[in-house]
Design a protein around this motif. Structure first.
Motif, PDB file in Angstrom:
ATOM      1  N   THR A  93      13.394  -8.199  -1.614  1.00  0.00           N
ATOM      2  CA  THR A  93      12.685  -8.838  -2.731  1.00  0.00           C
ATOM      3  C   THR A  93      11.748  -7.874  -3.437  1.00  0.00           C
ATOM      4  O   THR A  93      11.179  -8.212  -4.476  1.00  0.00           O
ATOM      5  N   LYS A  94      11.579  -6.675  -2.876  1.00  0.00           N
ATOM      6  CA  LYS A  94      10.633  -5.702  -3.431  1.00  0.00           C
ATOM      7  C   LYS A  94      11.315  -4.424  -3.917  1.00  0.00           C
ATOM      8  O   LYS A  94      10.916  -3.843  -4.923  1.00  0.00           O
ATOM      9  N   ALA A  95      12.327  -3.971  -3.183  1.00  0.00           N
ATOM     10  CA  ALA A  95      12.988  -2.702  -3.497  1.00  0.00           C
ATOM     11  C   ALA A  95      14.197  -2.941  -4.399  1.00  0.00           C
ATOM     12  O   ALA A  95      14.686  -4.067  -4.542  1.00  0.00           O
ATOM     13  N   LYS A  96      14.688  -1.877  -4.996  1.00  0.00           N
ATOM     14  CA  LYS A  96      15.887  -1.985  -5.821  1.00  0.00           C
ATOM     15  C   LYS A  96      17.103  -2.301  -4.959  1.00  0.00           C
ATOM     16  O   LYS A  96      17.972  -3.073  -5.350  1.00  0.00           O
ATOM     17  N   ALA A  97      17.180  -1.664  -3.784  1.00  0.00           N
ATOM     18  CA  ALA A  97      18.274  -1.928  -2.849  1.00  0.00           C
ATOM     19  C   ALA A  97      17.805  -1.552  -1.451  1.00  0.00           C
ATOM     20  O   ALA A  97      16.924  -0.704  -1.279  1.00  0.00           O
TER      21      ALA A  97
ATOM     22  N   ARG B 101       0.799  -1.219   0.000  1.00  0.00           N
ATOM     23  CA  ARG B 101       0.000   0.000   0.000  1.00  0.00           C
ATOM     24  C   ARG B 101       0.839   1.280   0.000  1.00  0.00           C
ATOM     25  O   ARG B 101       0.477   2.262  -0.634  1.00  0.00           O
ATOM     26  N   ALA B 102       1.964   1.254   0.724  1.00  0.00           N
ATOM     27  CA  ALA B 102       2.658   2.513   0.999  1.00  0.00           C
ATOM     28  C   ALA B 102       4.027   2.658   0.359  1.00  0.00           C
ATOM     29  O   ALA B 102       4.446   3.762   0.023  1.00  0.00           O
ATOM     30  N   CYS B 103       4.748   1.570   0.199  1.00  0.00           N
ATOM     31  CA  CYS B 103       6.136   1.667  -0.256  1.00  0.00           C
ATOM     32  C   CYS B 103       6.212   1.920  -1.750  1.00  0.00           C
ATOM     33  O   CYS B 103       5.532   1.269  -2.539  1.00  0.00           O
ATOM     34  N   ARG B 104       7.054   2.886  -2.124  1.00  0.00           N
ATOM     35  CA  ARG B 104       7.276   3.159  -3.541  1.00  0.00           C
ATOM     36  C   ARG B 104       8.342   2.250  -4.140  1.00  0.00           C
ATOM     37  O   ARG B 104       8.521   2.167  -5.332  1.00  0.00           O
ATOM     38  N   CYS B 105       9.064   1.528  -3.237  1.00  0.00           N
ATOM     39  CA  CYS B 105       9.955   0.431  -3.607  1.00  0.00           C
ATOM     40  C   CYS B 105      11.058   0.809  -4.589  1.00  0.00           C
ATOM     41  O   CYS B 105      11.334   0.092  -5.552  1.00  0.00           O
ATOM     42  N   ASP B 106      11.696   1.957  -4.370  1.00  0.00           N
ATOM     43  CA  ASP B 106      12.977   2.232  -5.017  1.00  0.00           C
ATOM     44  C   ASP B 106      14.034   1.759  -4.014  1.00  0.00           C
ATOM     45  O   ASP B 106      13.885   0.716  -3.425  1.00  0.00           O
TER      46      ASP B 106
END
Length: 298
Positions: free
Chosen positions: A162-166, A137-142
């Motif tokens: 597993t979701k973010a770039k780093a 819902r909230a994380c923009r996951c960069d």
């Protein structure tokens, strides 16, 4: 009048509720938040019986159903205080309701600790929980930052990798081994997507919402989200007048989880000397019931 009133709805409180209700005790559970900190964990992998791991919300949901199956009565409410009169506990709720019980188990856990640098950005990219739902819902996951060196921080870092770039893991100490379970520590070291910033702190955040992090050592880098996982303080404001806490505010008990007040017990993260792990909190909740039974049936 209830045989036992359990205050708190995390693993310790729900485990105590299952144990008490299954033994035939009239049990009521008062909880402001269902699940406590465990209910916000993305995945718990060292809990007995779940070799593939289980999310915090799912574990709590199962625990609630189990407690209700045995007849425990669960109530969402806010406890503002209580007192003892002639061995009877009177628990006062914010709604004006008064609950009476022969014994009380405090299992209120703790509330999230916060940082001055991140508090102004709450709702703007700073989070205190890392569940699958909250991330979706909230994380923009960069690139993201996780602050903390305990198991909650480690679980968050592994999941976010597993979701973010780093993932940048910011730790105040020079090592993780003494504060984090070995399986988490080893997986973090093996992950190419997690960078650990030892002996460091978040000094400042930049942007209208979280856009950049500045560390104590002067390093700055862009991020989309910050997860503050630096532990918690006991959530026991209603106990101020009982004098059962240590200098840090945690409840002091004997080896039977009994406080110096007859009929008053404490289990889980709110108890002084407790091990801050879900399995330990659950174990304390269960173990407490045999001691409480002896108190109720001398």
């Amino acid at each position: 009048m209830h045989d036992v009133c359990i205050i708190g709805g995390g693993p310790a409180g729900l485990s105590a509720a299952v144990g008490a209700a299954s033994e035939g005790l009239d049990t009521i559970v008062l909880m402001e938040q269902v699940g406590g900190q465990a209910g916000t964990s993305s995945r718990i992998e060292n809990y007995l019986g779940f070799p593939e791991g289980i999310s915090g919300p799912n574990l709590i949901r199962r625990s609630v159903l189990q407690a209700q199956k045995f007849g425990a009565h669960l109530v969402k409410c806010c406890v503002i205080g209580f007192e003892v009169k002639n061995t009877c506990f009177f628990i006062y709720l914010a709604s004006g309701t008064i609950i009476r019980a022969r014994s009380v188990i405090i299992a209120t856990g703790a509330q999230y600790n916060k940082l001055d640098a991140t508090t102004p950005y709450e709702g703007k990219g700073v989070h205190y929980a890392c569940t699958q739902t909250s991330v979706r819902r909230a994380c923009r996951c960069d690139d993201v930052v996780v602050i903390g060196g305990g198991n909650s921080a480690g679980q968050a870092a592994i999941y976010l990798s597993t979701k973010a770039k780093a993932v940048h893991l910011v730790v105040r100490k020079s090592a993780l081994a003494e504060t984090m379970s070995a399986y988490l520590y080893e997986r973090i070291l093996e992950s190419p997507d997690i960078k650990i910033h030892y002996e460091n702190e978040v000094k400042k955040l930049h942007g209208r919402q979280v856009e950049e992090v500045e560390l104590k050592d002067g390093e700055r880098f862009p991020v989309s989200d910050v997860y503050v996982m630096i532990g918690a303080s006991p959530n026991i404001d209603f106990l101020d007048s009982f004098g059962v806490t240590d200098p840090k505010g945690f409840i002091e008990t004997d080896e039977s989880f009994h406080t110096k007040v007859p009929g008053l017990y404490a289990v889980g993260d709110a108890r002084a000397g407790s091990v801050k792990r879900v399995a330990n909190a659950s174990g304390e909740g269960a173990a407490c019931i045999s001691k409480l039974w002896s108190y109720l049936h001398p």
